[in-house]
Scaffold this motif. Structure first.
Motif, PDB file in Angstrom:
ATOM      1  N   GLU A  76      49.214 -33.081  24.724  1.00 34.62           N
ATOM      2  CA  GLU A  76      50.168 -32.109  24.200  1.00 34.62           C
ATOM      3  C   GLU A  76      49.512 -31.168  23.200  1.00 34.62           C
ATOM      4  OE1 GLU A  76      53.159 -31.500  25.456  1.00 34.62           O
ATOM      5  OE2 GLU A  76      52.581 -33.058  26.895  1.00 34.62           O
ATOM      6  N   LYS A  77      48.582 -31.706  22.385  1.00 30.55           N
ATOM      7  CA  LYS A  77      47.841 -30.854  21.451  1.00 30.55           C
ATOM      8  C   LYS A  77      47.040 -29.807  22.216  1.00 30.55           C
ATOM      9  CE  LYS A  77      47.119 -34.106  17.622  1.00 30.55           C
ATOM     10  NZ  LYS A  77      46.090 -34.853  16.843  1.00 30.55           N
ATOM     11  N   ASP A  80      49.444 -27.201  23.561  1.00 28.49           N
ATOM     12  CA  ASP A  80      49.928 -26.342  22.473  1.00 28.49           C
ATOM     13  C   ASP A  80      48.892 -25.295  22.103  1.00 28.49           C
ATOM     14  OD1 ASP A  80      52.310 -27.706  22.349  1.00 28.49           O
ATOM     15  OD2 ASP A  80      51.740 -28.963  20.640  1.00 28.49           O
ATOM     16  N   TYR A  81      47.637 -25.727  22.021  1.00 33.83           N
ATOM     17  CA  TYR A  81      46.586 -24.761  21.669  1.00 33.83           C
ATOM     18  C   TYR A  81      46.388 -23.749  22.797  1.00 33.83           C
ATOM     19  CZ  TYR A  81      42.186 -22.418  21.287  1.00 33.83           C
ATOM     20  OH  TYR A  81      41.250 -21.430  21.286  1.00 33.83           O
ATOM     21  N   SER A  84      48.959 -21.203  23.048  1.00 34.74           N
ATOM     22  CA  SER A  84      49.044 -20.324  21.879  1.00 34.74           C
ATOM     23  C   SER A  84      48.175 -19.081  22.069  1.00 34.74           C
ATOM     24  CB  SER A  84      48.602 -21.073  20.613  1.00 34.74           C
ATOM     25  OG  SER A  84      47.194 -21.279  20.595  1.00 34.74           O
ATOM     26  N   ASN A  89      49.143 -18.356  27.978  1.00 40.34           N
ATOM     27  CA  ASN A  89      50.470 -18.958  27.854  1.00 40.34           C
ATOM     28  C   ASN A  89      51.107 -19.109  29.235  1.00 40.34           C
ATOM     29  OD1 ASN A  89      52.843 -19.968  26.824  1.00 40.34           O
ATOM     30  ND2 ASN A  89      53.644 -17.975  26.213  1.00 40.34           N
TER      31      ASN A  89
END
Length: 343
Positions: A76-77, A80-81, A84, A89
């Motif tokens: 998930e990290k 997310d990165y 971003s 995206n």
């Protein structure tokens, strides 16, 4: 922070193989103009290295092409990165079909002229005018249409171990060669459906735009390639028209799609579809080797290489001095050392 991993690859390989940490193998790509590829590369490395991402990523002013593995606890990290970054995206992530989490052992991010070597002058055609993307169900319907020509956009050593039923599999060593051959195949059949596929979709993005530029009207490409197709047919209970293995460019060298073995050992000719690299550091030829031949040749492609790997390390270094293994890239499965000549 160091922006390169300089630890010996063998030590890194041993470390990953011995750890119980679970990892996911993922590939993704995106065509997008990057103003400063080197700066983007450095920022990317710093952010991915800290969350334990391993793999090989190519960055160019035309975009990014990545094959990586991510610790499951940091998945998930990672997302997310990645999301971003504006142009990434929502980028499609292709999750490996068959995965032990040991696909990569270090993070390597390289700046290149192109994310896929295609030999095309991108300024001469509209690279965004691509063929129609089709999912697994649409692919199957088109494949059943007698007016459709299915073309494998991969190299010979990839299609040798697995391909779609009825596909034209050009005997080529590079994507650059492939484009010319497909053009020749289709030049008298411009009104037919041209249905292209590759591993994850990236080669078809450029190829479909090129074929449309040449005047081909009905150009289609398999969205997400073989990887996404395999997941879709399983999830939706569709007919799987792919047979054999999907070749992948990491330590696994292949992921099983069906139990069909359509290739042969390059040394004895017995049914086999397991790729390996010759254990001689001065060779590293990619070829198909069965278990019996692996034992007979000690993981090498020939008696010559088998004899070299038992010599003292310093003597081996002397023998391979000046040899550029990178120039042997086009010998995949075709070396004169092999008993069975491929195609």
């Amino acid at each position: 922070m160091a922006l390169h991993n300089r630890i010996d690859s063998r030590l890194l390989k041993e470390k990953i193989k011995s750890t119980p940490q679970k990892r996911k193998t993922i590939s993704f790509y995106k065509y997008h103009y990057i103003t400063n590829p080197q700066e983007f590369r450095d920022i990317l490395y710093a952010n991915l290295e800290v969350i334990g991402v391993l793999g090989r990523i190519y960055v160019a002013d035309e975009g990014i092409n990545a094959q990586i593995s991510v610790p499951e606890e940091n998945l998930e990290k990672f997302k997310d990165y990645l999301y971003s970054v504006d142009f990434l995206n929502g980028a499609r992530l292709n999750i490996a079909v068959e995965d032990d989490g040991k696909s990569f052992f270090k993070l390597k991010i390289l700046v290149r002229k192109k994310i896929v070597a295609d030999g095309l002058d991108d300024g001469s055609f509209n690279v965004t005018d691509q063929g129609a993307h089709v999912n697994a169900e649409q692919f199957n319907k088109l494949a059943d249409d007698p007016n459709t020509i299915i073309v494998d956009m991969r190299n010979h050593y990839e299609s040798e171990v697995g391909h779609f039923k009825g596909a034209v599999c050009p005997d080529v060593d590079t994507f650059r060669e492939e484009l010319q051959i497909v053009e020749d195949i289709m030049k008298e059949q411009k009104d037919k459906n041209l249905l292209m596929y590759c591993t994850g979709g990236i080669r078809c993005e450029k190829a479909s735009a090129w074929m449309k530029h040449l005047g081909f009207k009905n150009v289609f490409q398999l969205e997400g390639g073989i990887i996404k197709y395999t997941h879709e047919v399983k999830e939706r209970g569709l007919e799987n028209k792919f047979v054999g293995k999907n070749f992948v460019f990491d330590e696994r060298l292949g992921e099983r799609i069906t139990n069909d073995i359509i290739a042969k050992c390059h040394q004895c000719g017995s049914p086999c579809d397991d790729h390996t690299n010759c254990k001689n550091d001065g060779c590293h030829l990619l070829f198909i080797q069965c278990k019996a031949c692996a034992e007979k040749y000690n993981g090498c492609c020939s008696d010559e290489c088998k004899e070299i790997i038992v010599l003292p390390i310093e003597q081996q270094k002397e023998i391979r001095k000046g040899i550029n293994k990178g120039r042997q890239v086009f010998k995949k499965g075709r070396s004169e050392k092999l008993n069975l000549k491929v195609r």
